[in-house]
Design an enzyme around this catalytic site. Structure first.
Site, mmCIF file in Angstrom:
data_model
loop_
_atom_site.group_PDB
_atom_site.id
_atom_site.type_symbol
_atom_site.label_atom_id
_atom_site.label_comp_id
_atom_site.label_asym_id
_atom_site.label_seq_id
_atom_site.Cartn_x
_atom_site.Cartn_y
_atom_site.Cartn_z
ATOM 1 N N ALA A 26 84.407 85.726 43.281
ATOM 2 C CA ALA A 26 83.069 86.228 44.023
ATOM 3 C C ALA A 26 82.077 86.272 43.325
ATOM 4 O O ALA A 26 80.556 86.127 43.935
ATOM 5 C CB ALA A 26 83.477 87.534 44.802
ATOM 6 N N CYS A 27 82.077 85.679 42.095
ATOM 7 C CA CYS A 27 80.867 85.927 41.322
ATOM 8 C C CYS A 27 80.190 84.639 40.870
ATOM 9 O O CYS A 27 81.008 83.622 40.411
ATOM 10 C CB CYS A 27 81.194 86.612 39.829
ATOM 11 S SG CYS A 27 80.008 86.611 38.539
ATOM 12 N N GLY A 28 78.899 84.346 41.233
ATOM 13 C CA GLY A 28 78.447 82.784 40.931
ATOM 14 C C GLY A 28 78.430 82.675 39.272
ATOM 15 O O GLY A 28 78.736 81.414 39.106
ATOM 16 N N ARG A 73 82.043 81.625 38.427
ATOM 17 C CA ARG A 73 82.208 80.183 39.175
ATOM 18 C C ARG A 73 81.756 79.007 38.453
ATOM 19 O O ARG A 73 82.312 78.251 38.074
ATOM 20 C CB ARG A 73 81.753 80.296 40.555
ATOM 21 C CG ARG A 73 82.789 80.945 41.610
ATOM 22 C CD ARG A 73 82.280 80.683 43.007
ATOM 23 N NE ARG A 73 80.955 80.671 43.355
ATOM 24 C CZ ARG A 73 80.436 81.959 43.713
ATOM 25 N NH1 ARG A 73 80.971 82.877 43.875
ATOM 26 N NH2 ARG A 73 79.097 81.792 44.240
#
Length: 140
Positions: A11-13, A16
């Site tokens: 969920a963390c850019g 990712r």
């Protein structure tokens, strides 16, 4: 390099982007979704030691119960803070990447370049459109 691990939150850019950058560099790391499979207390301690960090510096404040739990209070010992991290793995800053060249929190995502072998990684475009150009200058 075949032995790499990322403690990842999909969920963390930043997490990712870091994972995508590792793959872009030709590395398929072991992906540990630490919210589903939190590191053990011993593994947390080993990560902290490898990063030469104290427990407090690994605590994430944004988007976590940090304030609600009152973790800014200096009364909490390192052992108690580790207990909180075990109970609420979202408190762990991310992503953490471990390779044969070291272990670190990779914020921003281009910090992972310091953990890759010398040699240029082709330019990489992050989710937000920013481009990471690896000059190799940060690595010996």
């Amino acid at each position: 390099m075949t032995d790499a691990t990322i403690f990842h939150n999909p969920a963390c850019g930043t997490s990712r982007n870091t994972l995508a950058l590792l793959r872009h560099a030709g590395i398929e790391p072991q992906v540990v979704e630490y919210l589903k499979t939190p590191p053990s207390r011993g593994e947390l301690k080993a990560l902290l030691q490898a990063m030469n960090m104290n427990v407090r510096s690994l605590l994430r404040r944004k988007g976590t119960p940090y304030e609600e739990l009152g973790l800014d209070d200096p009364k909490w010992s390192d052992e108690q803070l580790l207990d909180f991290m075990q109970q609420h793995p979202i408190l762990m800053e991310r992503p953490i990447v471990r390779t044969a060249l070291g272990t670190k929190v990779c914020r921003p995502s281009e910090e992972v370049l310091e953990l890759l072998p010398v040699g240029k990684v082709p330019p990489f475009t992050k989710e937000d459109g920013g481009v990471i150009a690896d000059t190799g200058a940060r690595r010996a």
